[in-house]
Write an enzyme that holds these catalytic residues in place. Structure first.
Site, PDB file in Angstrom:
ATOM      1  N   ALA A 185       0.897  -1.368   0.019  1.00 28.80           N
ATOM      2  CA  ALA A 185       0.040  -0.005   0.016  1.00 28.80           C
ATOM      3  C   ALA A 185       0.958   1.207  -0.070  1.00 28.80           C
ATOM      4  CB  ALA A 185      -0.944   0.019   1.289  1.00 28.80           C
ATOM      5  N   TYR A 210       1.662 -14.521   2.395  1.00 26.19           N
ATOM      6  CA  TYR A 210       2.800 -15.311   3.036  1.00 26.19           C
ATOM      7  C   TYR A 210       3.945 -14.127   3.531  1.00 26.19           C
ATOM      8  CZ  TYR A 210       0.062 -19.040   0.783  1.00 26.19           C
ATOM      9  OH  TYR A 210      -1.062 -19.565   0.371  1.00 26.19           O
ATOM     10  N   ARG A 211       3.473 -13.478   4.789  1.00 28.71           N
ATOM     11  CA  ARG A 211       4.336 -12.564   5.085  1.00 28.71           C
ATOM     12  C   ARG A 211       4.692 -12.702   6.677  1.00 28.71           C
ATOM     13  NH1 ARG A 211      -0.076  -7.838   4.273  1.00 28.71           N
ATOM     14  NH2 ARG A 211       1.918  -6.532   3.966  1.00 28.71           N
ATOM     15  N   LYS A 223     -14.230   7.624   0.822  1.00 25.15           N
ATOM     16  CA  LYS A 223     -14.485   6.968  -0.585  1.00 25.15           C
ATOM     17  C   LYS A 223     -15.791   6.179  -0.466  1.00 25.15           C
ATOM     18  CE  LYS A 223     -10.399   5.724   0.228  1.00 25.15           C
ATOM     19  NZ  LYS A 223      -9.380   4.701   0.068  1.00 25.15           N
ATOM     20  N   ALA A 230      -6.285   0.593  -6.321  1.00 20.80           N
ATOM     21  CA  ALA A 230      -6.950   1.787  -6.670  1.00 20.80           C
ATOM     22  C   ALA A 230      -7.075   2.703  -5.539  1.00 20.80           C
ATOM     23  CB  ALA A 230      -8.257   1.492  -7.254  1.00 20.80           C
ATOM     24  N   ASP A 278      -4.911   3.058  -3.026  1.00 21.23           N
ATOM     25  CA  ASP A 278      -3.545   3.747  -2.744  1.00 21.23           C
ATOM     26  C   ASP A 278      -3.362   4.923  -3.729  1.00 21.23           C
ATOM     27  OD1 ASP A 278      -3.234   1.756  -0.951  1.00 21.23           O
ATOM     28  OD2 ASP A 278      -2.332   0.596  -2.475  1.00 21.23           O
TER      29      ASP A 278
END
Length: 326
Positions: free
Chosen positions: A42, A111-112, A232, A262, A264
């Protein structure tokens, strides 16, 4: 009355970027015969679009000492973003994600856990890339990665500590899969309430804080603290609350290929316009136009229209804007 804006200058975007794998065409991951590799994060998405708009942008993070880490750093640097403050962690890997398109939208599989960026901590804020910035951009994704990452975001927003030398923008960016302990509602409201500029989706706010938020004005009543709040409402419109009042701009029609990234892009367009002194309506328009660049591609980062085309669209009359398509 001139609306408040951060001082013009470099923007430091702090957070994780992963190597991103996606099917070569929009089919479910299990049916794919080939995968494309890109990058996704992001904060670095915002940095890349800011650079596209001519705003000096820095991505501040950590990657593993591995091929994917080098790929991530190189791709972002190639977009004109300063990556000199990105640290290489010799013990932790670069995070990975997979995009899984489906009939009901694109799902993202992460997968972080234990990644290099998950070890980011408050001491990062002492880096010159952060302290010399005019604006620091953070998101709720970073706050969800680990206790040390949450401490980092809280420290950046801390109003009781030493006066922060930069303004802070915060995109709520709620990712339910990252908040297994059920604390998202409380923590994200706390963080958003402390930022100077906040971005949040109306549906996102409703999911976090209840369906008693029927419109953007209700979100503003819930979050009165930010100098600028942008709500938004999907592909319909976006509303900015500033010290000059409430301003709403309808989104132009876009033939959507994929929506990931979108939000970001919108944040980057809005911030770029705000930093150069544009009014809230022009800032919302540039946010929409930048978001359209992400909506038209499968990658998180798509090419902007030529600068003269953007300038003309931002300056268009209300009637011309209402007929604008991208």
């Amino acid at each position: 009355m001139t609306p408040w804006r951060p001082e013009a200058g470099p923007v430091a975007c702090v957070g994780e970027t992963m190597a991103a794998f996606a099917p070569g065409r929009p089919v479910p991951l299990e049916s794919a015969t080939s995968l494309q590799v890109g990058v996704a994060g992001a904060e670095s998405n915002v940095a890349r679009y800011l650079a596209d708009h001519g705003v000096p942008a820095r991505w501040v993070s950590a990657v593993g000492d591995d091929p994917l880490g080098r790929l991530v750093r190189n791709r972002i640097a190639a977009s004109g973003v300063d990556t000199s403050a990105v640290r290489t962690d010799p013990e932790r890997p670069t995070g990975v994600m997979f995009k899984d398109p489906g009939a009901d939208g694109t799902r993202v599989r992460y997968y972080r856990t234990g990644s290099a960026a998950s070890a980011l901590a408050p001491e990062l804020l002492a880096d010159a890339a952060v302290t010399s910035a005019s604006l620091v951009h953070l998101t709720g994704v970073t706050a969800a990665l680990s206790p040390s990452c949450l401490a980092l975001v809280r420290a950046a927003l801390n109003p009781r500590g030493p006066a922060r030398p930069y303004a802070v923008s915060f995109d709520v960016n709620h990712r339910p899969a990252l908040w297994s302990d059920g604390s998202a509602s409380t923590v994200l409201a706390e963080l958003a309430g402390l930022a100077d500029i906040v971005f949040v989706g109306l549906d996102e706010a409703q999911a976090l804080w209840g369906n008693g938020l029927p419109d953007a004005a209700a979100v503003r009543r819930l979050l009165p603290g930010p100098r600028v709040l942008v709500v938004k409402d999907g592909g319909r419109d976006a509303t900015a609350f500033t010290d000059t009042g409430q301003h709403t701009v309808t989104a132009p029609h876009v033939d959507v290929v994929e929506p990931v990234g979108a939000g970001d892009a919108f944040a980057a367009g809005f911030l770029a316009a705000l930093l150069r002194g544009d009014d809230p309506v022009a800032s919302l328009r540039l946010g929409h136009l930048t978001a359209a660049s992400a909506l038209r591609v499968t990658d998180d980062h798509g090419p902007l229209p030529p600068a003269p085309q953007l300038t003309a669209a931002v300056a268009a009359s209300d009637d011309q804007w209402a007929r604008h398509t991208t």
